[in-house]
Design an enzyme around this catalytic site. Structure first.
Site, PDB file in Angstrom:
ATOM      1  N   ASP A  34       0.834  -1.250   0.037  1.00 27.42           N
ATOM      2  CA  ASP A  34       0.042  -0.176   0.121  1.00 27.42           C
ATOM      3  C   ASP A  34       0.950   1.379  -0.202  1.00 27.42           C
ATOM      4  OD1 ASP A  34      -1.541   2.236   0.731  1.00 27.42           O
ATOM      5  OD2 ASP A  34      -2.661   1.193   2.225  1.00 27.42           O
ATOM      6  N   TYR A  66       0.609   0.284  14.802  1.00 25.91           N
ATOM      7  CA  TYR A  66      -0.341   0.051  13.788  1.00 25.91           C
ATOM      8  C   TYR A  66      -0.043   0.988  12.632  1.00 25.91           C
ATOM      9  CZ  TYR A  66      -4.544  -0.049  11.221  1.00 25.91           C
ATOM     10  OH  TYR A  66      -5.258  -0.255  10.073  1.00 25.91           O
ATOM     11  N   LYS A 120      -3.310  -2.645   7.878  1.00 23.61           N
ATOM     12  CA  LYS A 120      -3.400  -4.143   7.893  1.00 23.61           C
ATOM     13  C   LYS A 120      -2.424  -4.534   6.755  1.00 23.61           C
ATOM     14  CE  LYS A 120      -5.550  -6.323  11.157  1.00 23.61           C
ATOM     15  NZ  LYS A 120      -4.849  -5.882  12.378  1.00 23.61           N
TER      16      LYS A 120
HETATM   17  P1  13P Z   1      -5.985   8.575  10.335  1.00 25.24           P
HETATM   18  O1  13P Z   1      -7.127   9.117   9.881  1.00 25.24           O
HETATM   19  O2  13P Z   1      -5.772   9.067  11.920  1.00 25.24           O
HETATM   20  O3  13P Z   1      -4.809   8.555   9.494  1.00 25.24           O
HETATM   21  O4  13P Z   1      -6.186   7.313  11.010  1.00 25.24           O
HETATM   22  C1  13P Z   1      -7.511   6.629  10.710  1.00 25.24           C
HETATM   23  C2  13P Z   1      -6.926   5.113   9.669  1.00 25.24           C
HETATM   24  O5  13P Z   1      -7.578   5.368   8.503  1.00 25.24           O
HETATM   25  C3  13P Z   1      -6.239   4.301  10.139  1.00 25.24           C
HETATM   26  O6  13P Z   1      -5.256   4.036   9.232  1.00 25.24           O
HETATM   27  P1  13P Z   2      -5.116  -0.485   5.005  1.00 29.70           P
HETATM   28  O1  13P Z   2      -4.512  -1.290   5.967  1.00 29.70           O
HETATM   29  O2  13P Z   2      -5.814  -1.152   3.931  1.00 29.70           O
HETATM   30  O3  13P Z   2      -4.195   0.595   4.474  1.00 29.70           O
HETATM   31  O4  13P Z   2      -6.218   0.085   5.951  1.00 29.70           O
HETATM   32  C1  13P Z   2      -6.003   0.688   6.786  1.00 29.70           C
HETATM   33  C2  13P Z   2      -7.179   1.130   7.597  1.00 29.70           C
HETATM   34  O5  13P Z   2      -6.851   1.595   9.003  1.00 29.70           O
HETATM   35  C3  13P Z   2      -8.575   1.043   7.368  1.00 29.70           C
HETATM   36  O6  13P Z   2      -9.444   1.694   8.074  1.00 29.70           O
HETATM   37 MG    MG Z   3      -4.171   2.164   3.086  1.00 26.64          MG
HETATM   38 MG    MG Z   4      -5.173  -2.175   2.152  1.00 25.11          MG
END
Ligand code: 13P
Ligand code: 13P
Ligand code: MG
Ligand code: MG
Length: 367
Positions: free
Chosen positions: A13, A231, A234
Site C-alpha cells: 500500500d 499500527y 493491515k
Molecule cells: P487517521 O485518519 O488518523 O490516519 O487514521 C485512521 C485510519 O484510517 C487508520 O489507518
Molecule cells: P489499509 O491497511 O488497507 O491501509 O487500511 C487501513 C485502515 O486503517 C482502514 O481503516
Molecule cells: Mg491504506
Molecule cells: Mg489495504
C-alpha cells in the site's frame, strides 16, 4: 536459472484515493510502465499489475528464483517510483504507507511489502489462482487453505483423486517467534487446527503434496505491526495456489469463499468482519472501510507467460456469497466498539488505545 519459472506476487500500500478506498489509476499506470521496461530488458518474462482495494499488486514471472535481489529490487523501486511520481504529488492518502525501511537491502521481506513467491517446474498445463485481500491479515488464509487442501467436504479430489490420497504438508509460521513448523495432513489435521485457529500468531506459509513434495501453494506472512511495533495499516495478504492434475481443481480452490468467514482487519485494522469475494471492478473498500475483500485471478502459466486473467469472483454464483457477507457485516456491526466486533487487546496494543489505557491507569482504585 534454467527451465524453472518463479512466480512472484509482491504488494504494498503506497497511498490511495479517498482514504484507504482504492489504488489510483495513475499508480497502476506508472507501475505497469516500470514492469514493461523490465520485461523488455529481459529481467522478467511477464507481469500483471492490479489492485486489491488500496493495495498495489505486482505479479511477475521470471527465472531468477525466490528471494532474488534483482526482482525484489524491481518491486521496491516500483513502489518508490509510484510513491514519488503519483502518491506524493496527488497527496494520496498515506503515501508510501507500507515502505517501512529507509533503503532497499536485498530483499523486501521485513521491509513492509508482502511477498508470495514460488519457484516451480512448469507442468504440461499450469493453471494457477492468485488471491489478494484488502483490510485483513495473513491469518485470513488459514481457514481457506485448510479447506482447500485438507477438508474432503470442500475438496472432492481428496477422496476421488489417488494423487491426493496421501494428503498435503503445511508449513506454519509462528509470526511472533519467527519460527516454522511442518505438519502433515490427514495424520496431523487436529494438531494443525490447534495452531492455525489462532490467526494472529500461526500463519500458513506454504503447502506441498505428500506423494512427491510438489509445491502447491504459498502465502505472504508479513505482519506490519510486528515489524513497525505500531499500527501502520493491515498487512492485506496475498496467496498463490496451483490447481488441477492431482491438485485441487480451480472450483475446489474457490469453494471456501462461497461461505464467507470472519477475519481480523476492517476499520482501523481493529475489527472482525466477513471476507467478501469480489471481482476486480468491486476491489475497493467502502462501508466501515470494508467489508474486507478478496479478489481471485486465474492464469495459465505458459513458458513463463501469464495467460489471463480470469476474474474468478466476477460471477453470479458469488452474488450469494456477497449477500451472505453483507448480512454478516450488518450483524456484527450491531456490536459497535464492543467485542467480538472489536479485536482483543493483544491486537489492539499496536493502536492508539494504549494511550487511553495508560491515561486511565492511575485512576483505578479499590472500593
Ligand atoms: P487517521 O485518519 O488518523 O490516519 O487514521 C485512521 C485510519 O484510517 C487508520 O489507518
Ligand atoms: P489499509 O491497511 O488497507 O491501509 O487500511 C487501513 C485502515 O486503517 C482502514 O481503516
Ligand atoms: Mg491504506
Ligand atoms: Mg489495504
Amino acid at each position: 536459472m534454467g527451465d524453472k519459472v518463479t512466480i512472484s506476487l509482491i504488494k504494498a500500500d503506497v497511498g490511495s484515493l479517498a482514504g484507504h478506498h482504492v489504488v489510483h489509476p495513475k499508480q497502476i499506470e506508472v507501475a505497469k510502465k516500470k514492469l514493461q521496461k523490465a520485461k523488455e530488458d529481459g529481467l522478467i518474462i511477464d507481469y500483471y499489475v492490479f489492485n486489491a482495494g488500496d493495495d498495489l499488486e505486482l505479479l511477475m514471472t521470471h527465472r531468477k528464483g525466490e528471494s532474488s535481489p534483482e526482482i525484489h529490487g524491481l518491486a521496491w523501486d516500483t513502489f518508490k517510483e509510484v510513491t514519488e511520481k503519483v502518491s506524493k504529488p496527488l497527496k494520496l492518502y498515506a503515501a508510501g504507507q507500507d515502505l517501512l525501511a529507509e533503503a532497499f537491502s536485498g530483499n523486501v521481506r521485513g521491509m513492509g511489502p508482502g511477498v508470495a513467491e514460488m519457484e516451480i517446474e512448469e507442468r504440461g498445463s499450469e493453471p494457477i489462482v492468485v488471491f489478494a485481500a484488502d483490510k485483513t491479515e495473513p491469518g485470513a488464509w488459514n481457514l481457506i487453505l485448510y479447506k482447500i487442501f485438507a477438508d474432503p467436504w470442500n475438496t472432492a479430489g481428496l477422496v476421488l483423486d489417488p494423487r491426493m490420497a496421501e494428503g498435503f504438508t503445511f508449513r506454519v509460521m509462528d509470526v511472533q517467534e519467527g519460527k516454522y513448523i511442518d505438519l502433515t495432513t490427514p495424520a496431523e489435521s487436529y494438531e494443525l487446527l490447534a495452531l492455525i485457529g489462532t490467526v494472529g500468531r500461526y500463519v500458513i506459509e506454504r503447502i506441498w503434496r505428500n506423494t512427491d513434495k510438489l509445491l502447491a501453494a504459498v502465502a505472504s506472512v508479513t505482519r506490519l505491526s510486528l515489524i513497525a511495533g505500531r499500527y501502520v495499516g493491515k498487512d492485506d495478504p496475498v496467496c498463490i495456489v496451483r490447481c488441477q492434475h492431482g491438485l485441487p481443481a480451480v472450483g475446489e480452490v474457490l469453494a471456501p469463499f462461497f461461505t464467507p468467514h470472519f477475519v481480523a482487519g476492517w476499520m482501523r485494522g481493529s475489527h472482525n468482519g466477513p471476507l467478501m469475494p469480489v471481482g476486480l471492478k468491486d476491489s475497493r473498500c467502502s462501508f466501515f472501510d470494508g467489508p474486507p475483500r478478496v479478489v481471485g485471478l486465474g492464469f495459465q502459466v505458459a513458458d513463463g507467460k501469464l495467460v489471463g486473467p480470469a476474474d474468478l469472483f466476477e460471477d453470479v454464483a458469488f452474488d450469494h456469497a456477497r449477500r451472505t457477507a453483507l448480512q454478516m457485516a450488518e450483524l456484527i456491526r450491531r456490536n459497535g466498539p464492543i467485542s467480538p466486533a472489536i479485536l482483543g487487546m493483544e491486537e489492539l496494543e499496536y493502536t492508539g488505545i494504549v494511550k487511553t489505557l495508560e491515561k486511565l491507569k492511575d485512576r483505578f482504585f479499590k472500593a
